[in-house]
Design an enzyme around this catalytic site. Structure first.
Site, PDB file in Angstrom:
ATOM      1  N   ILE A  58     -41.717  48.470  10.868  1.00 58.17           N
ATOM      2  CA  ILE A  58     -43.078  48.125  11.277  1.00 58.17           C
ATOM      3  C   ILE A  58     -43.963  49.346  11.474  1.00 58.17           C
ATOM      4  O   ILE A  58     -45.192  49.217  11.526  1.00 58.17           O
ATOM      5  CB  ILE A  58     -43.033  47.268  12.563  1.00 58.17           C
ATOM      6  CG1 ILE A  58     -44.346  46.504  12.740  1.00 58.17           C
ATOM      7  CG2 ILE A  58     -42.722  48.118  13.764  1.00 58.17           C
ATOM      8  CD1 ILE A  58     -44.344  45.520  13.871  1.00 58.17           C
ATOM      9  N   TYR A  59     -43.399  50.540  11.576  1.00 54.09           N
ATOM     10  CA  TYR A  59     -44.221  51.732  11.763  1.00 54.09           C
ATOM     11  C   TYR A  59     -45.084  51.957  10.526  1.00 54.09           C
ATOM     12  O   TYR A  59     -44.577  52.233   9.430  1.00 54.09           O
ATOM     13  CB  TYR A  59     -43.360  52.969  12.015  1.00 54.09           C
ATOM     14  CG  TYR A  59     -42.576  52.960  13.308  1.00 54.09           C
ATOM     15  CD1 TYR A  59     -42.836  52.020  14.308  1.00 54.09           C
ATOM     16  CD2 TYR A  59     -41.571  53.875  13.545  1.00 54.09           C
ATOM     17  CE1 TYR A  59     -42.115  52.008  15.486  1.00 54.09           C
ATOM     18  CE2 TYR A  59     -40.843  53.883  14.734  1.00 54.09           C
ATOM     19  CZ  TYR A  59     -41.123  52.939  15.693  1.00 54.09           C
ATOM     20  OH  TYR A  59     -40.402  52.936  16.869  1.00 54.09           O
ATOM     21  N   SER A  60     -46.392  51.831  10.710  1.00 52.34           N
ATOM     22  CA  SER A  60     -47.344  51.943   9.591  1.00 52.34           C
ATOM     23  C   SER A  60     -46.965  51.004   8.454  1.00 52.34           C
ATOM     24  O   SER A  60     -47.170  51.321   7.282  1.00 52.34           O
ATOM     25  CB  SER A  60     -47.450  53.385   9.087  1.00 52.34           C
ATOM     26  OG  SER A  60     -47.928  54.236  10.099  1.00 52.34           O
ATOM     27  N   GLN A  61     -46.378  49.853   8.834  1.00 55.93           N
ATOM     28  CA  GLN A  61     -46.008  48.829   7.854  1.00 55.93           C
ATOM     29  C   GLN A  61     -45.191  49.415   6.694  1.00 55.93           C
ATOM     30  O   GLN A  61     -45.498  49.207   5.517  1.00 55.93           O
ATOM     31  CB  GLN A  61     -47.263  48.123   7.326  1.00 55.93           C
ATOM     32  CG  GLN A  61     -47.889  47.172   8.335  1.00 55.93           C
ATOM     33  CD  GLN A  61     -47.043  45.910   8.564  1.00 55.93           C
ATOM     34  OE1 GLN A  61     -46.913  45.073   7.677  1.00 55.93           O
ATOM     35  NE2 GLN A  61     -46.469  45.779   9.751  1.00 55.93           N
ATOM     36  N   GLY A  62     -44.159  50.142   7.047  1.00 57.80           N
ATOM     37  CA  GLY A  62     -43.229  50.672   6.056  1.00 57.80           C
ATOM     38  C   GLY A  62     -43.499  52.090   5.624  1.00 57.80           C
ATOM     39  O   GLY A  62     -42.614  52.750   5.056  1.00 57.80           O
TER      40      GLY A  62
END
Length: 344
Positions: A58-62
Site C-alpha cells: 500500500i505504500y504509494s500504491q506499490g
C-alpha cells in the site's frame, strides 16, 4: 550496541540488523521522497550496516516496492526483505483484506514489483475482522510451502489475536507467525503491558516502528515553541496540534525528554532510538528517513547505550505501559471505534 551486532528474529534463526529501513516515505506521486533519492537512501542504508528492509504494497500504491526492488538488485541475498498485505490497492474494495482470495493475488503482485522470487517476511498489515484467522494462516502456510514466502508475521494484532494465531497454527499443525510489528517509543509504551510478554513467551520477534512517534520526538515539540511545521500536521492536524487539550500531556513529556537527552549529551533522536532498541522483546527498530541526512542521524543513534540512570529517569517522565492517546496503538479496535458495537 552497533549495527554489526545482528539480532535473531524470534525463534527463526534469521539474523537481522538492530535497525530496519522503513520505506513509507519512498515512491512516486504523493510520497515525500522520489525514486532516485529513495534508491540512494536504501543503498546508503545497506552500506551503513542495515540488513533489513520493510515495505508494504500500500505504500504509494506499490511504488515503494518497485523502488526497493530496483535498489537491491545485485544485493538481494544480503537483504532480509519484509513486505505487507491488507490495505486496499486501487479503487476496488475487494482488492484488500486478509482473505485467501486477496492474499494469493497480493503476494504475486508484490513479488513482481520487488523483482524477487521470494519474500523473507510477509506480514498482515492489520487484523481483518471479516476474515476467519484460520483462513489467513492456512493461506500463508501454503505460500511457505510454495517457497514464495519464508516466514509470515502480523502487525498491531491485539494480545488476544496474537495468542489466537499461535493456538490456531499449533492446533492445525501449521507454521505459526514469527514476528509482530507494533508502535513503540518513549511516548507510546502500552505494548510493554501485554504484547511484549506474549511475543517473548511464544518466541515471536518484534519489529517496532515509530521511534520518533511521527515527529513528536524529533526535537521540535517543545513547550512554548509553537506549532512545528510538518506534512503530518497538515494531514493529521488533530494528532499533532500542540494547542489541543488532549495533546498537552504528550507535549510536556516530549519537552521533558528533550531536556533529559540534553543533560546526557544526546540528541532527542538518539535517546528515542536507543530507548526502543533497549527493550529485550524488540528485535529491530524500523526507521523512516525522508533524506540521507535523516538516515545519518538514525545510524548514529544505533551506537548509543543508555544507562540504568537514564532509563529510570525516562520511567519517571513516561510511566511504563502508558499511551497518551488510544490511536497511538496503531489501530483502534472496532468495538471502541463504533458505538453500535457496544450498545444493545
Amino acid at each position: 550496541m552497533s549495527l554489526n551486532e545482528l539480532r535473531t528474529l524470534g525463534r527463526t534463526g534469521a539474523l537481522i540488523s538492530p535497525l530496519t529501513l522503513g520505506t513509507l516515505n519512498f515512491g512516486n506521486g504523493t510520497a515525500p521522497t522520489g525514486p532516485a533519492e529513495s534508491i540512494r537512501i536504501i543503498q546508503a542504508a545497506l552500506d551503513g550496516g542495515i540488513t533489513s528492509i520493510d515495505t508494504a504494497d500500500i505504500y504509494s500504491q506499490g511504488e515503494a516496492e518497485v523502488v526497493v526492488g530496483q535498489a537491491i538488485q545485485g544485493r538481494r541475498d544480503d537483504v532480509f526483505l519484509a513486505t505487507k498485505f491488507h490495505g486496499q490497492m486501487g479503487s476496488n474494495p475487494a482488492h484488500a483484506g486478509n482473505s485467501r482470495r486477496w492474499i494469493v493475488r497480493a503476494v504475486e503482485d508484490s513479488l513482481r514489483r520487488l523483482n524477487t522470487d521470494r519474500i523473507d517476511l510477509y506480514q498482515a498489515h492489520r487484523p481483518d475482522y471479516n476474515t476467519d484467522l484460520l483462513e489467513t494462516i492456512t493461506t500463508l502456510n501454503d505460500l511457505i510451502r510454495q517457497g514464495k514466502i519464508l516466514y509470515y508475521g502480523t502487525s498491531v494484532f491485539s494480545p488476544a489475536q496474537l495468542v489466537e494465531a499461535q493456538w490456531i497454527a499449533n492446533t492445525n499443525h501449521l507454521t505459526p507467525p514469527v514476528a509482530d510489528q507494533v508502535p513503540y517509543s518513549l511516548l507510546v509504551r502500552a505494548n510493554e503491558r501485554d504484547v511484549f510478554p506474549i511475543t517473548q513467551q511464544y518466541g515471536v520477534g518484534v519489529l517496532s516502528y515509530g521511534p520518533l512517534d511521527g515527529g513528536w520526538l524529533a526535537g521540535g515539540y517543545r513547550v512554548g515553541a509553537g506549532q512545528p511545521e510538518s506534512s503530518r500536521f497538515s494531514a493529521l492536524p488533530g494528532r499533532f496540534d500542540v494547542t489541543a487539550p488532549f495533546n498537552q500531556g504528550k507535549l510536556h513529556a516530549a519537552d521533558a525528554l528533550a531536556q533529559l537527552a540534553a543533560r546526557y549529551g544526546l540528541t532527542l533522536i538518539q535517546l528515542a532510538v536507543a530507548f526502543a532498541l533497549n527493550h529485550p522483546a524488540v528485535t529491530s527498530v524500523i526507521i523512516g528517513p525522508r533524506t540521507e541526512d535523516h538516515l545519518t542521524d538514525y545510524l548514529k543513534a544505533a551506537d548509543v547505550v543508555l544507562s540504568e540512570a537514564v532509563l529510570d529517569e525516562i520511567d519517571d517522565i513516561v510511566a511504563p505501559a502508558v499511551n497518551f492517546l488510544e490511536r497511538d496503538a496503531g489501530t483502534v479496535a472496532p468495538h471502541l471505534e463504533y458505538p453500535e458495537l457496544r450498545r444493545r
